[in-house]
Design a protein around this motif. Structure first.
Motif, PDB file in Angstrom:
ATOM      1  N   TYR A 140       0.871  -1.308   0.002  1.00  0.00           N
ATOM      2  CA  TYR A 140       0.043  -0.072  -0.111  1.00  0.00           C
ATOM      3  C   TYR A 140       0.805   1.258  -0.080  1.00  0.00           C
ATOM      4  N   ALA A 141       1.884   1.405   0.976  1.00  0.00           N
ATOM      5  CA  ALA A 141       2.940   2.424   0.859  1.00  0.00           C
ATOM      6  C   ALA A 141       3.412   2.482  -0.447  1.00  0.00           C
ATOM      7  N   LYS A 142       3.771   1.604  -1.205  1.00  0.00           N
ATOM      8  CA  LYS A 142       4.558   1.498  -2.371  1.00  0.00           C
ATOM      9  C   LYS A 142       3.416   2.077  -3.574  1.00  0.00           C
ATOM     10  N   ALA A 143       2.326   1.841  -3.266  1.00  0.00           N
ATOM     11  CA  ALA A 143       1.419   2.227  -4.148  1.00  0.00           C
ATOM     12  C   ALA A 143       1.021   3.684  -4.290  1.00  0.00           C
ATOM     13  N   ILE A 144       1.198   4.458  -2.819  1.00  0.00           N
ATOM     14  CA  ILE A 144       1.024   5.708  -2.723  1.00  0.00           C
ATOM     15  C   ILE A 144       2.331   6.448  -3.312  1.00  0.00           C
ATOM     16  N   ASP A 145       3.447   5.637  -2.913  1.00  0.00           N
ATOM     17  CA  ASP A 145       4.639   6.307  -3.687  1.00  0.00           C
ATOM     18  C   ASP A 145       4.482   6.301  -5.195  1.00  0.00           C
ATOM     19  N   GLU A 146       3.957   5.387  -5.688  1.00  0.00           N
ATOM     20  CA  GLU A 146       3.833   5.313  -7.405  1.00  0.00           C
ATOM     21  C   GLU A 146       2.832   6.687  -7.750  1.00  0.00           C
ATOM     22  N   LEU A 147       1.733   6.761  -6.853  1.00  0.00           N
ATOM     23  CA  LEU A 147       0.800   7.865  -7.212  1.00  0.00           C
ATOM     24  C   LEU A 147       1.514   9.039  -7.004  1.00  0.00           C
ATOM     25  N   THR A 148       2.499   9.149  -6.323  1.00  0.00           N
ATOM     26  CA  THR A 148       3.307  10.562  -6.214  1.00  0.00           C
ATOM     27  C   THR A 148       4.077  10.747  -7.312  1.00  0.00           C
ATOM     28  N   TYR A 149       5.131   9.859  -7.917  1.00  0.00           N
ATOM     29  CA  TYR A 149       6.045  10.169  -8.695  1.00  0.00           C
ATOM     30  C   TYR A 149       5.652   9.437 -10.174  1.00  0.00           C
ATOM     31  N   ILE A 150       4.830   8.680 -10.454  1.00  0.00           N
ATOM     32  CA  ILE A 150       4.214   8.223 -11.666  1.00  0.00           C
ATOM     33  C   ILE A 150       3.119   8.900 -12.152  1.00  0.00           C
ATOM     34  N   ASP A 151       1.998   8.922 -11.284  1.00  0.00           N
ATOM     35  CA  ASP A 151       0.673   9.366 -11.653  1.00  0.00           C
ATOM     36  C   ASP A 151       0.600  10.900 -11.256  1.00  0.00           C
ATOM     37  N   ASN A 152       1.381  11.362 -10.351  1.00  0.00           N
ATOM     38  CA  ASN A 152       1.649  13.003 -10.016  1.00  0.00           C
ATOM     39  C   ASN A 152       0.023  13.216  -9.340  1.00  0.00           C
ATOM     40  N   LYS A 153      -0.257  12.515  -8.359  1.00  0.00           N
ATOM     41  CA  LYS A 153      -1.845  12.574  -7.825  1.00  0.00           C
ATOM     42  C   LYS A 153      -1.553  12.665  -6.293  1.00  0.00           C
ATOM     43  N   ALA A 154      -0.697  12.156  -5.643  1.00  0.00           N
ATOM     44  CA  ALA A 154      -0.211  12.383  -4.244  1.00  0.00           C
ATOM     45  C   ALA A 154       0.656  13.576  -3.936  1.00  0.00           C
ATOM     46  N   THR A 155       0.483  14.320  -2.793  1.00  0.00           N
ATOM     47  CA  THR A 155       1.540  15.398  -2.526  1.00  0.00           C
ATOM     48  C   THR A 155       2.633  14.803  -1.862  1.00  0.00           C
ATOM     49  N   GLY A 156       3.647  15.452  -1.748  1.00  0.00           N
ATOM     50  CA  GLY A 156       4.918  15.068  -1.080  1.00  0.00           C
ATOM     51  C   GLY A 156       4.608  14.841   0.371  1.00  0.00           C
ATOM     52  N   PHE A 157       3.765  15.462   0.993  1.00  0.00           N
ATOM     53  CA  PHE A 157       3.538  15.359   2.507  1.00  0.00           C
ATOM     54  C   PHE A 157       2.737  14.114   2.690  1.00  0.00           C
ATOM     55  N   GLU A 158       1.787  13.620   1.635  1.00  0.00           N
ATOM     56  CA  GLU A 158       1.124  12.342   1.970  1.00  0.00           C
ATOM     57  C   GLU A 158       2.057  11.278   1.498  1.00  0.00           C
ATOM     58  N   ASN A 159       2.971  11.395   0.787  1.00  0.00           N
ATOM     59  CA  ASN A 159       3.913  10.277   0.421  1.00  0.00           C
ATOM     60  C   ASN A 159       4.701  10.218   1.677  1.00  0.00           C
ATOM     61  N   HIS A 160       5.068  11.510   2.334  1.00  0.00           N
ATOM     62  CA  HIS A 160       6.096  11.153   3.677  1.00  0.00           C
ATOM     63  C   HIS A 160       5.260  10.506   4.637  1.00  0.00           C
ATOM     64  N   SER A 188      -6.472   8.139  -5.900  1.00  0.00           N
ATOM     65  CA  SER A 188      -6.457   7.812  -6.956  1.00  0.00           C
ATOM     66  C   SER A 188      -7.887   8.538  -7.951  1.00  0.00           C
ATOM     67  N   LYS A 189      -8.701   9.127  -7.438  1.00  0.00           N
ATOM     68  CA  LYS A 189      -9.719   9.760  -8.002  1.00  0.00           C
ATOM     69  C   LYS A 189      -9.329  11.341  -8.281  1.00  0.00           C
ATOM     70  N   ARG A 190      -8.323  11.816  -7.917  1.00  0.00           N
ATOM     71  CA  ARG A 190      -7.876  12.797  -8.208  1.00  0.00           C
ATOM     72  C   ARG A 190      -7.101  12.910  -9.657  1.00  0.00           C
ATOM     73  N   GLN A 191      -7.403  14.514 -10.321  1.00  0.00           N
ATOM     74  CA  GLN A 191      -6.495  14.717 -11.459  1.00  0.00           C
ATOM     75  C   GLN A 191      -5.089  14.938 -11.217  1.00  0.00           C
ATOM     76  N   PRO A 192      -4.153  14.657 -12.007  1.00  0.00           N
ATOM     77  CA  PRO A 192      -2.796  14.807 -11.819  1.00  0.00           C
ATOM     78  C   PRO A 192      -2.322  16.047 -11.401  1.00  0.00           C
ATOM     79  N   ARG A 193      -1.436  16.565 -10.818  1.00  0.00           N
ATOM     80  CA  ARG A 193      -0.961  17.783 -10.459  1.00  0.00           C
ATOM     81  C   ARG A 193      -0.171  18.157 -11.666  1.00  0.00           C
ATOM     82  N   LYS A 194       0.116  19.359 -11.676  1.00  0.00           N
ATOM     83  CA  LYS A 194       0.864  20.019 -12.864  1.00  0.00           C
ATOM     84  C   LYS A 194       2.017  20.762 -12.465  1.00  0.00           C
ATOM     85  N   GLN A 195       2.645  20.614 -11.385  1.00  0.00           N
ATOM     86  CA  GLN A 195       3.822  21.376 -10.995  1.00  0.00           C
ATOM     87  C   GLN A 195       5.097  21.189 -11.935  1.00  0.00           C
ATOM     88  N   LEU A 196       5.781  22.203 -12.104  1.00  0.00           N
ATOM     89  CA  LEU A 196       7.044  21.925 -13.229  1.00  0.00           C
ATOM     90  C   LEU A 196       8.125  21.370 -12.640  1.00  0.00           C
TER      91      LEU A 196
END
Length: 333
Positions: A140-160, A188-196
Motif C-alpha cells: 500500500y505504501a509503495k502504491a502511494i509512492d507510485e501515485l506520487t512520482y508516476i501518476d502525480n496525484k499524491a502530494t509530497g507530504f502524503e507520501n512522507h 486515485s480519484k484526483r486529477q494529476p498535479r501539474k507542478q513544473l
C-alpha cells in the motif's frame, strides 16, 4: 498487550511476533500537541541546549507516554542514542539494544537479528510469518509512492506520512493497512498535479514538515522522500528472508551505499533538484559535503533545530533555489 518504544526503525517484525505494541517515539514526538513541551522537559532535566532536538523530543515523549521498555539503536543511527539510553535507565526504563553492523555483511546482520529474536523469545519462523503478513501493508505504501512520482496525484507530504508511519504501523498494523487502503482510493480519484519542478527530499525526516506545502506554492512538488521510503522497506518483497531485508535497508549503513539508491531514484523519478535536510548538532550533517560532490543535480541544504516550521530566511533561500532550478532547466512558469 506489551507496549514498547523505539528510537528509530528496528526489526518491527520481531517485536510484533512477541505481541508488542510498537511505538516510534519520533512519530509521537513530532506529531503531538506536546512537541515543544517534550523538548523543554528534556532541557529541564539537564539535556544541553546544544544537543539534538530529536533526542530531547524522544526523551520527553518517552516519559510523557509512560513507556517502560525501549529499544535503542546504538550503531547505525544517532551517535547520541547511547547517552539517551543511559539517562532513560536512571528513570527506571528497561532498555534493549539493537545494532546495524558497520561491516554491512549478511553474516553480522544475522548475528544481531538472532540476538534480538532471542531477547524477545521469538523464533525465525514466527518472525517470517509476521514479515509475510506485513507485505500487503508495505505494498500500500509503495502504491502511494507510485501515485506520487508516476501518476502525480499524491502530494509530497502524503507520501512522507504514508511511508514514515510504517516504522511502527501506528501501533496497529491492521488499522494502519485500512487507512492506507482508504488513502489510495481517495488519491486515485484526483486529477494529476501539474507542478513544473520535481524535487527529491533526502536526509532524516524533517521537523519542519511545512517544507512540503511551501515548495508547492512555487510550482514544485516532492516526488521522492529518501529515508521515509526506506522506513517502508520498498524492496522487502524481493528479499528472501528478514536478514536480507535489513541488509538492503540503506539508512543505517555507510553513505556510499545510500548514494547508490539515491542516484538510482534521481534517474528513475527525473528529479530537477534535491532538498537535503540536516539536524543541528547531528553528525550526519557533515555528510552534506560528500552528497554535494557526488550528486549531479543541484542540492539545497536546510538545517533544522527546534522549530517545526520554516523560518523567513530559509523560505527566501528555498524560493531562490526553486527559481534557479526553473532557469537551469529552461522551464517557463
Amino acid at each position: 498487550m506489551r507496549k514498547i518504544g523505539i528510537t528509530t526503525t528496528v526489526p518491527v517484525e520481531i517485536l510484533l511476533a512477541a505481541n508488542c505494541k510498537v511505538i516510534d517515539l519520533n512519530n509521537v514526538f513530532i506529531s503531538g500537541d506536546s512537541y515543544s513541551e517534550d523538548i523543554e522537559r528534556a532541557e529541564r532535566d539537564g539535556f544541553p541546549k546544544s544537543s539534538c532536538a530529536w533526542i530531547k523530543g524522544i526523551y520527553g515523549a518517552c516519559l510523557r507516554c509512560g513507556i517502560s521498555e525501549i529499544v535503542g539503536v546504538q550503531e547505525g543511527d544517532c551517535s547520541n542514542t547511547g547517552a539517551l539510553l543511559e539517562v532513560l535507565k536512571t528513570r527506571g526504563i528497561k532498555v534493549y539494544h539493537f545494532s546495524y553492523p558497520a561491516s554491512h555483511n549478511v553474516s553480522d546482520i544475522t548475528i544481531e537479528m538472532n540476538k534480538f529474536m532471542k531477547a524477545f523469545n521469538v523464533s525465525l519462523e514466527q518472525t517470517e510469518a509476521v514479515r509475510t503478513s506485513l507485505s500487503t501493508i508495505r505494498k500500500y505504501a509503495k502504491a502511494i509512492d507510485e501515485l506520487t512520482y508516476i501518476d502525480n496525484k499524491a502530494t509530497g507530504f502524503e507520501n512522507h506520512i504514508s511511508q514514515v508511519t510504517l516504522s511502527d504501523f501506528d501501533g496497529n498494523p491492521q488499522k494502519c493497512g485500512q487507512l492506507l487502503e482508504a488513502k489510495i482510493s481517495e488519491i486515485s480519484k484526483r486529477q494529476p498535479r501539474k507542478q513544473l519542478l520535481r524535487l527529491g527530499y533526502i536526509g532524516v525526516p524533517p521537523m519542519i514538515c511545512d517544507v512540503f506545502e511551501y515548495a508547492e506554492r512555487f510550482n514544485a512538488c516532492f516526488v521522492y522522500n529518501e529515508v521515509q521510503r526506506e522506513f517502508s522497506f520498498p524492496r522487502a518483497a524481493q528479499a528472501k528472508d528478514i536478514y536480507e531485508q535489513y541488509y538492503d535497508y540503506t539508512y543505517p549503513y555507510d553513505l556510499n551505499f545510500r548514494l547508490l539508491e539515491i542516484k538510482k531514484q534521481i534517474r528513475q523519478r527525473r528529479l530537477d533538484g534535491i532538498i537535503h535536510y540536516t539536524q543541528s548538532f547531528c553528525h550526519r550533517a557533515i555528510q552534506d559535503i560528500v552528497i554535494k560532490q557526488e550528486l549531479d543535480i543541484p542540492v539545497f541544504t536546510i538545517e533544522g533545530d527546534k522549530s517545526n516550521c520554516l523560518d523567513s530566511r530559509t523560505k527566501l533561500r528555498l524560493e531562490a533555489f526553486l527559481d534557479m532550478l526553473v532557469d537551469l532547466r529552461g522551464l517557463k512558469q
